[in-house]
Design an enzyme around this catalytic site. Structure first.
Site, PDB file in Angstrom:
ATOM      1  N   ASP A 154      46.131  41.942  72.618  1.00  0.00           N
ATOM      2  CA  ASP A 154      45.692  42.307  73.575  1.00  0.00           C
ATOM      3  C   ASP A 154      45.852  41.716  75.053  1.00  0.00           C
ATOM      4  O   ASP A 154      46.904  41.335  75.168  1.00  0.00           O
ATOM      5  CB  ASP A 154      43.777  41.917  73.407  1.00  0.00           C
ATOM      6  CG  ASP A 154      42.838  42.832  73.720  1.00  0.00           C
ATOM      7  OD1 ASP A 154      43.071  43.374  75.044  1.00  0.00           O
ATOM      8  OD2 ASP A 154      41.926  42.746  73.186  1.00  0.00           O
ATOM      9  N   ASP A 175      38.480  51.157  76.352  1.00  0.00           N
ATOM     10  CA  ASP A 175      37.789  51.138  75.151  1.00  0.00           C
ATOM     11  C   ASP A 175      36.940  52.461  74.957  1.00  0.00           C
ATOM     12  O   ASP A 175      36.342  52.914  75.856  1.00  0.00           O
ATOM     13  CB  ASP A 175      36.899  49.898  74.984  1.00  0.00           C
ATOM     14  CG  ASP A 175      37.805  48.602  74.845  1.00  0.00           C
ATOM     15  OD1 ASP A 175      38.782  48.760  74.562  1.00  0.00           O
ATOM     16  OD2 ASP A 175      37.094  47.576  75.077  1.00  0.00           O
TER      17      ASP A 175
END
Length: 278
Positions: A49, A106
């Site tokens: 990430d 997302d």
């Protein structure tokens, strides 16, 4: 996990902390230490990430973990979850570094989010290929926020775009209909076609989109996608798909299976999706 025939995926961040509110440590400055531990655990897939990066250039941070993973000697699929946030964009430099990279923020389990992610990702077909893939985020099929037709569209377009098919729902709870979407062998084979070409957009007018994917055997996969809230008919031609010279073609609908060729569409192999008004 390996004994059950499964692969083991793990998650961390290229910054000082992960996205968890508890503040678990990320890999920045500890790449080799972490990579060695992942290899020891038998990790097969690493999602890396982009949290708390402390201003360190993304290419530098992601390359550091790439080098660390290589030194372990264990083959680990490397996912760059950078999200296209920084400049230069990850898809312009990601291929030598990782196996896939997030091209979007997302996703959520609603039609507007799904369409938005497809629109962002579909213009990046020139950057995808075998071993390096555009990733518009996980599949929401089975989470309950969309209709069955919308979930088929979601799954089908991800396959057309050669995107990673990462199931984001609890398989113990999905309906039989949604499980049938997730296990459609023909659509999965379309995603995993050995040529590894992401579908190109032939046309996109008023929310009516035609996708064309050239397959390894020369066939064409076609998606006719209606992004609007109204029923619509969408068509293309063999000539537009790069085919021509034959008197007729065979069409296989990957959702309803073999059927007679409709006069509006002439191609060898196709994925067709029409979404009625909700």
């Amino acid at each position: 996990m390996h004994g059950k025939g499964l692969k083991f995926g793990s998650y961390t961040s290229a910054g000082t902390n992960t996205c968890d509110k508890a503040g678990f440590p990320g890999g920045l400055g500890h790449e080799q230490q972490d990579a060695n531990l992942f290899a020891l655990w038998g990790v097969d897939y690493l999602k890396y990430d982009n949290r708390d990066n402390r201003g360190v250039d993304a290419r530098q941070r992601y390359q550091a973990m790439c080098d660390a993973l290589a030194k372990t000697g264990r083959p680990i699929v490397y996912s760059l979850c950078e999200g296209g946030r920084t400049t230069p964009k990850v898809w312009t430099w990601g291929a030598p570094v990782g196996n896939l990279w997030r091209t979007t923020g997302d996703i959520s389990d609603k039609w507007s989010s799904r369409i938005g992610k497809a629109q962002e990702n579909r213009v990046l077909d020139g950057y995808a290929g075998p071993g390096h893939w555009n990733d518009p985020d996980m599949l929401e099929v089975g989470n309950g926020g969309m209709t069955g037709t919308e979930y088929r569209t979601h799954f089908g377009l991800w396959a057309m775009m050669s995107a990673p098919l990462l199931i984001g729902s609890d398989l113990r709870k999905v309906s039989d209909a949604d499980l049938a979407v997730l296990t459609n062998a023909d659509v999965i084979a379309l995603d995993q076609d050995t040529a590894g070409r992401q579908a190109a957009v032939l046309s996109a007018v008023g929310g009516l989109v035609v996708y064309n994917k050239v397959l390894a055997n020369g066939d064409r996969a076609v998606a006719l996608s209606n992004e609007t809230g109204a029923t619509a008919a969408i068509a293309t031609t063999a000539f537009a798909l790069g085919l021509g010279g034959s008197a007729s073609y065979t069409l296989k609908d990957l959702w309803t299976k073999p059927r007679a060729r409709p006069p509006a569409l002439r191609c060898r192999t196709g994925f067709r999706e029409r979404r009625a008004a909700r």
